[in-house]
Write a protein that holds these residues in place. Sequence first.
Motif, PDB file in Angstrom:
ATOM      1  N   LEU A 184     -12.330   0.467  -7.905  1.00 40.93           N
ATOM      2  CA  LEU A 184     -11.541   0.948  -9.035  1.00 40.93           C
ATOM      3  C   LEU A 184     -10.643   2.121  -8.634  1.00 40.93           C
ATOM      4  O   LEU A 184      -9.455   2.145  -8.992  1.00 40.93           O
ATOM      5  N   LEU A 185     -11.184   3.083  -7.878  1.00 44.64           N
ATOM      6  CA  LEU A 185     -10.359   4.212  -7.422  1.00 44.64           C
ATOM      7  C   LEU A 185      -9.232   3.747  -6.505  1.00 44.64           C
ATOM      8  O   LEU A 185      -8.096   4.233  -6.594  1.00 44.64           O
ATOM      9  N   GLY A 186      -9.528   2.798  -5.624  1.00 44.73           N
ATOM     10  CA  GLY A 186      -8.497   2.255  -4.751  1.00 44.73           C
ATOM     11  C   GLY A 186      -7.411   1.531  -5.522  1.00 44.73           C
ATOM     12  O   GLY A 186      -6.219   1.656  -5.221  1.00 44.73           O
ATOM     13  N   ALA A 187      -7.810   0.774  -6.532  1.00 46.57           N
ATOM     14  CA  ALA A 187      -6.827   0.062  -7.351  1.00 46.57           C
ATOM     15  C   ALA A 187      -5.956   1.039  -8.140  1.00 46.57           C
ATOM     16  O   ALA A 187      -4.739   0.841  -8.264  1.00 46.57           O
ATOM     17  N   ILE A 188      -6.552   2.104  -8.657  1.00 43.01           N
ATOM     18  CA  ILE A 188      -5.771   3.114  -9.383  1.00 43.01           C
ATOM     19  C   ILE A 188      -4.788   3.811  -8.453  1.00 43.01           C
ATOM     20  O   ILE A 188      -3.620   4.030  -8.800  1.00 43.01           O
ATOM     21  N   LEU A 189      -5.238   4.145  -7.259  1.00 41.73           N
ATOM     22  CA  LEU A 189      -4.357   4.807  -6.302  1.00 41.73           C
ATOM     23  C   LEU A 189      -3.226   3.882  -5.863  1.00 41.73           C
ATOM     24  O   LEU A 189      -2.073   4.313  -5.744  1.00 41.73           O
ATOM     25  N   ALA A 190      -3.522   2.614  -5.625  1.00 43.38           N
ATOM     26  CA  ALA A 190      -2.483   1.660  -5.262  1.00 43.38           C
ATOM     27  C   ALA A 190      -1.499   1.456  -6.420  1.00 43.38           C
ATOM     28  O   ALA A 190      -0.290   1.317  -6.201  1.00 43.38           O
ATOM     29  N   LEU A 239      -7.739   1.359   1.743  1.00 44.12           N
ATOM     30  CA  LEU A 239      -8.982   1.702   2.433  1.00 44.12           C
ATOM     31  C   LEU A 239     -10.144   1.868   1.457  1.00 44.12           C
ATOM     32  O   LEU A 239     -11.278   1.486   1.763  1.00 44.12           O
ATOM     33  N   LEU A 240      -9.868   2.416   0.280  1.00 45.84           N
ATOM     34  CA  LEU A 240     -10.932   2.529  -0.726  1.00 45.84           C
ATOM     35  C   LEU A 240     -11.382   1.155  -1.221  1.00 45.84           C
ATOM     36  O   LEU A 240     -12.583   0.909  -1.386  1.00 45.84           O
ATOM     37  N   VAL A 241     -10.429   0.261  -1.446  1.00 39.45           N
ATOM     38  CA  VAL A 241     -10.785  -1.093  -1.877  1.00 39.45           C
ATOM     39  C   VAL A 241     -11.577  -1.811  -0.779  1.00 39.45           C
ATOM     40  O   VAL A 241     -12.576  -2.492  -1.055  1.00 39.45           O
ATOM     41  N   LEU A 242     -11.147  -1.646   0.474  1.00 39.94           N
ATOM     42  CA  LEU A 242     -11.873  -2.271   1.580  1.00 39.94           C
ATOM     43  C   LEU A 242     -13.280  -1.694   1.719  1.00 39.94           C
ATOM     44  O   LEU A 242     -14.232  -2.427   1.995  1.00 39.94           O
ATOM     45  N   THR A 243     -13.419  -0.386   1.512  1.00 37.51           N
ATOM     46  CA  THR A 243     -14.749   0.230   1.566  1.00 37.51           C
ATOM     47  C   THR A 243     -15.653  -0.331   0.472  1.00 37.51           C
ATOM     48  O   THR A 243     -16.822  -0.644   0.721  1.00 37.51           O
ATOM     49  N   LEU A 280     -12.591  -7.214   7.428  1.00 34.68           N
ATOM     50  CA  LEU A 280     -12.117  -6.135   6.564  1.00 34.68           C
ATOM     51  C   LEU A 280     -11.919  -4.844   7.352  1.00 34.68           C
ATOM     52  O   LEU A 280     -10.958  -4.099   7.107  1.00 34.68           O
ATOM     53  N   VAL A 281     -12.798  -4.574   8.303  1.00 30.88           N
ATOM     54  CA  VAL A 281     -12.634  -3.392   9.155  1.00 30.88           C
ATOM     55  C   VAL A 281     -11.363  -3.512   9.983  1.00 30.88           C
ATOM     56  O   VAL A 281     -10.605  -2.543  10.125  1.00 30.88           O
ATOM     57  N   LEU A 282     -11.087  -4.691  10.519  1.00 33.40           N
ATOM     58  CA  LEU A 282      -9.854  -4.901  11.287  1.00 33.40           C
ATOM     59  C   LEU A 282      -8.609  -4.710  10.428  1.00 33.40           C
ATOM     60  O   LEU A 282      -7.614  -4.144  10.889  1.00 33.40           O
ATOM     61  N   VAL A 283      -8.655  -5.176   9.195  1.00 39.08           N
ATOM     62  CA  VAL A 283      -7.520  -4.966   8.287  1.00 39.08           C
ATOM     63  C   VAL A 283      -7.271  -3.479   8.090  1.00 39.08           C
ATOM     64  O   VAL A 283      -6.130  -3.004   8.144  1.00 39.08           O
ATOM     65  N   GLY A 284      -8.330  -2.708   7.885  1.00 38.31           N
ATOM     66  CA  GLY A 284      -8.188  -1.262   7.715  1.00 38.31           C
ATOM     67  C   GLY A 284      -7.644  -0.579   8.959  1.00 38.31           C
ATOM     68  O   GLY A 284      -6.767   0.281   8.876  1.00 38.31           O
ATOM     69  N   VAL A 285      -8.142  -0.964  10.123  1.00 38.19           N
ATOM     70  CA  VAL A 285      -7.674  -0.347  11.378  1.00 38.19           C
ATOM     71  C   VAL A 285      -6.213  -0.677  11.636  1.00 38.19           C
ATOM     72  O   VAL A 285      -5.419   0.204  12.004  1.00 38.19           O
ATOM     73  N   PHE A 286      -5.836  -1.932  11.455  1.00 38.54           N
ATOM     74  CA  PHE A 286      -4.439  -2.301  11.683  1.00 38.54           C
ATOM     75  C   PHE A 286      -3.508  -1.645  10.673  1.00 38.54           C
ATOM     76  O   PHE A 286      -2.377  -1.288  10.994  1.00 38.54           O
ATOM     77  N   THR A 287      -3.964  -1.475   9.455  1.00 33.87           N
ATOM     78  CA  THR A 287      -3.150  -0.773   8.463  1.00 33.87           C
ATOM     79  C   THR A 287      -2.955   0.684   8.854  1.00 33.87           C
ATOM     80  O   THR A 287      -1.849   1.221   8.760  1.00 33.87           O
ATOM     81  N   LEU A 288      -4.020   1.320   9.300  1.00 36.64           N
ATOM     82  CA  LEU A 288      -3.911   2.716   9.739  1.00 36.64           C
ATOM     83  C   LEU A 288      -3.019   2.855  10.970  1.00 36.64           C
ATOM     84  O   LEU A 288      -2.362   3.874  11.156  1.00 36.64           O
ATOM     85  N   ALA A 289      -2.994   1.841  11.819  1.00 33.62           N
ATOM     86  CA  ALA A 289      -2.184   1.910  13.034  1.00 33.62           C
ATOM     87  C   ALA A 289      -0.713   1.604  12.777  1.00 33.62           C
ATOM     88  O   ALA A 289       0.169   2.171  13.439  1.00 33.62           O
TER      89      ALA A 289
END
Length: 111
Positions: free
Chosen positions: A14-20, A49-53, A68-77
Amino acid sequence: MSTILHVISAVFILLGAILAFTAAVGIVRFSDTLSRMHPATKPQVVGLLLVLTGAIIELRGNVDIWMLVLVGVFTLATAPVIAHTVGRVAYREQRGRDGLLIINEMETERD
């Protein structure tokens, strides 16, 4: 314990969706590309990242967690690289708005 993890997962999602959502509103509301770069990168990435967590907590013990971890890492990169490239292109294309920046470090690099 399972109910607590479901609640924690729901809070993260929910926090991730609100932030997005606020990032999307910022992209629509800001006037130029240089102003839109901030909501397009920082809150959008943190929201993802919050939604993925939350999804990782919900899917605990599943094999799909590593995807899901790979999606987060590639997004951060890739998000900072994309923002830097878009910022440079926007700077070069907005020649009529030279008074936008107080300190112009790219003035010597101009074509």
